[in-house]
Design an enzyme around this catalytic site. Structure first.
Site, mmCIF file in Angstrom:
data_model
loop_
_atom_site.group_PDB
_atom_site.id
_atom_site.type_symbol
_atom_site.label_atom_id
_atom_site.label_comp_id
_atom_site.label_asym_id
_atom_site.label_seq_id
_atom_site.Cartn_x
_atom_site.Cartn_y
_atom_site.Cartn_z
ATOM 1 N N ASP A 85 0.707 -1.376 -0.021
ATOM 2 C CA ASP A 85 -0.004 -0.093 0.099
ATOM 3 C C ASP A 85 0.825 1.121 -0.180
ATOM 4 O OD1 ASP A 85 0.982 0.023 2.243
ATOM 5 O OD2 ASP A 85 -0.779 0.112 3.773
ATOM 6 N N GLY A 86 2.143 1.032 0.168
ATOM 7 C CA GLY A 86 3.122 2.363 -0.162
ATOM 8 C C GLY A 86 3.618 2.800 1.177
ATOM 9 N N GLU A 87 3.092 2.070 2.191
ATOM 10 C CA GLU A 87 3.874 2.428 3.464
ATOM 11 C C GLU A 87 5.291 2.143 3.667
ATOM 12 O OE1 GLU A 87 1.509 1.072 6.783
ATOM 13 O OE2 GLU A 87 -0.021 2.460 6.370
ATOM 14 N N HIS A 91 18.468 28.579 0.444
ATOM 15 C CA HIS A 91 17.844 29.721 -0.309
ATOM 16 C C HIS A 91 17.761 30.898 0.397
ATOM 17 C CE1 HIS A 91 15.568 31.035 -3.821
ATOM 18 N NE2 HIS A 91 14.270 31.222 -2.826
ATOM 19 N N ASP A 147 18.913 36.427 -10.068
ATOM 20 C CA ASP A 147 18.052 37.259 -9.261
ATOM 21 C C ASP A 147 18.503 37.833 -8.021
ATOM 22 O OD1 ASP A 147 17.386 35.764 -6.871
ATOM 23 O OD2 ASP A 147 16.570 34.037 -8.283
ATOM 24 N N LYS A 156 14.813 39.380 -11.700
ATOM 25 C CA LYS A 156 13.906 38.326 -12.414
ATOM 26 C C LYS A 156 12.693 38.382 -11.575
ATOM 27 C CE LYS A 156 14.011 33.972 -10.689
ATOM 28 N NZ LYS A 156 14.644 32.608 -10.402
ATOM 29 N N ARG A 180 8.893 36.336 -11.021
ATOM 30 C CA ARG A 180 8.048 34.848 -11.230
ATOM 31 C C ARG A 180 6.743 35.122 -10.974
ATOM 32 N NH1 ARG A 180 9.884 29.599 -11.382
ATOM 33 N NH2 ARG A 180 11.967 29.945 -10.588
ATOM 34 N N ASP A 230 24.102 30.526 -8.639
ATOM 35 C CA ASP A 230 22.732 30.274 -8.025
ATOM 36 C C ASP A 230 22.874 29.190 -7.119
ATOM 37 O OD1 ASP A 230 20.007 31.162 -7.461
ATOM 38 O OD2 ASP A 230 19.529 30.643 -9.699
ATOM 39 N N THR A 272 15.560 29.548 -15.316
ATOM 40 C CA THR A 272 16.276 30.805 -14.905
ATOM 41 C C THR A 272 17.689 30.963 -15.404
ATOM 42 O OG1 THR A 272 14.934 30.691 -12.778
ATOM 43 C CG2 THR A 272 17.338 32.023 -12.459
HETATM 44 C C1 R5P Z 1 15.095 31.332 -6.980
HETATM 45 O O1 R5P Z 1 14.591 32.128 -6.572
HETATM 46 C C2 R5P Z 1 16.159 30.259 -6.882
HETATM 47 O O2 R5P Z 1 17.288 30.889 -6.447
HETATM 48 C C3 R5P Z 1 16.534 29.554 -8.332
HETATM 49 O O3 R5P Z 1 16.878 30.594 -9.315
HETATM 50 C C4 R5P Z 1 15.361 29.087 -8.966
HETATM 51 O O4 R5P Z 1 14.804 28.194 -7.805
HETATM 52 C C5 R5P Z 1 15.565 28.181 -9.998
HETATM 53 O O5 R5P Z 1 14.499 27.569 -10.629
HETATM 54 P P1 R5P Z 1 14.490 27.463 -12.317
HETATM 55 O O6 R5P Z 1 15.534 26.316 -12.495
HETATM 56 O O7 R5P Z 1 13.205 26.722 -12.317
HETATM 57 O O8 R5P Z 1 14.225 28.493 -12.941
#
Ligand code: R5P
Length: 300
Positions: free
Chosen positions: A34-36, A127, A167, A191, A193, A217, A225
């Site tokens: 069942d996935g457990e 992040h 970004d 950037k 979104r 990044d 991105t």
């Molecule tokens: C966003 O703020 C993060 O720093 C990355 O730039 C982002 O998550 C990258 O996502 P994707 O590859 O889908 O553009």
């Protein structure tokens, strides 16, 4: 000290274990029809300091549940302490409520980690710098930036180069890397979104560009991105683009988008496993195992 690995990134766990002169200790994982999931530690953990290596990348929920069960198994079998090594922390982009009606998903995961008895968490390149505030247990934040600085130096292309964050959120990251590279100049892309569709657009660049750009990044998901940033840089006179990103949480289409992008080479770390079928010619993977092992030995 005993080191366990969930199923999310066993190669990384093995590398970390090797640095620590340990073996990855055996665990039995069983999934019922069942996935457990059922986990069973196959070593005695009484009075032991246990390390669990488990990045919570895709499948995010399943990887979190494995981590919770492993931690609970350690604690309920008498472990002295549990350190969760989660180089990529799933749900970190959902660290607050963006729109009324949403759940603060990351907070739920943090509360669950604390509830199952995890004593300490080691993460890599978060992040947002606000994330540590949500933890009531010690959190160690390591970074792949020194590793990227070394890789950039090895390219021997510092002259006529600029660091670029795709970004504004990455500005802190880029400043640290700039310092590590003797104050290499940096620029940032604005950037935007769409919160509903996830679609992104980038048009403005702040800062002076150069012949060559190193885009930095924290993660690649769809790859859009990076592709959009590389294209924008090219349109603005940059001739060569290299990319340095910590977490390769490649979605299905990411490898193709990245391979077809204007970037020459894309460096990522092994914080997340890149399966063979997602590797591509421009990709280069560097290991963060050494950085994590050093942290675990210097601050046990
Ligand atoms: C966003 O703020 C993060 O720093 C990355 O730039 C982002 O998550 C990258 O996502 P994707 O590859 O889908 O553009």
């Amino acid at each position: 000290m005993i080191l366990f690995s969930g199923t999310s990134n066993k190669p990384l766990a093995e590398k970390i274990a090797k640095h620590l002169h340990l073996d990855v200790s055996p665990v039995e994982f069983h999934t019922f029809p069942d996935g457990e999931l059922r986990v069973k530690l196959d070593v005695d953990v009484v009075d032991q300091d246990c390390i669990i290596v488990q990045p919570t990348s895709t499948p995010v929920d399943a990887n979190y549940v494995e981590l919770f069960f492993l931690a609970d198994a350690c604690k309920s079998n008498g472990a002295k302490s549990v350190t969760a090594v989660i180089p990529y922390l799933g749900y970190q982009r959902q660290d607050h409520i963006f729109r009324i009606g949403e759940s603060a998903s990351l907070h739920v995961m943090v509360k669950s980690m604390e509830a199952v008895g995890i004593d300490r968490v080691v993460v890599c390149d978060l992040h947002s710098i606000k994330i540590p505030e949500f933890f009531h247990i010690p959190l160690t934040h390591v970074s792949a930036l020194p590793l990227f600085a070394e890789e950039i130096k090895k390219l021997n292309l510092l002259e006529n180069s600029v660091l670029v964050t795709p970004d504004m959120g990455g500005i802190r990251r880029i400043k640290i890397l700039s310092e590590l590279l003797g104050n290499l100049p940096y620029a940032s892309i604005e950037k935007n979104r769409d919160l509903k569709t996830g679609e992104i657009e980038a048009s403005n660049i702040e800062g002076k560009l150069a012949k060559r750009a190193f885009i930095v990044d924290d993660m690649i998901s769809s790859g859009k991105t990076i592709a959009i940033a590389a294209e924008l840089l090219e349109k603005n006179g940059v001739e060569e683009v290299y990319v340095f990103v910590t977490h390769a949480i490649f979605s299905k289409e990411a490898p193709q988008i990245l391979q077809n992008s204007k970037a020459i080479k894309i460096f990522v770390t092994d914080s997340v496993v890149v399966p063979k079928e997602k590797e591509f010619e421009k990709l280069s993977i560097v290991s963060i195992s050494d950085i994590i092992a050093k942290e675990l030995t210097s601050n046990p």
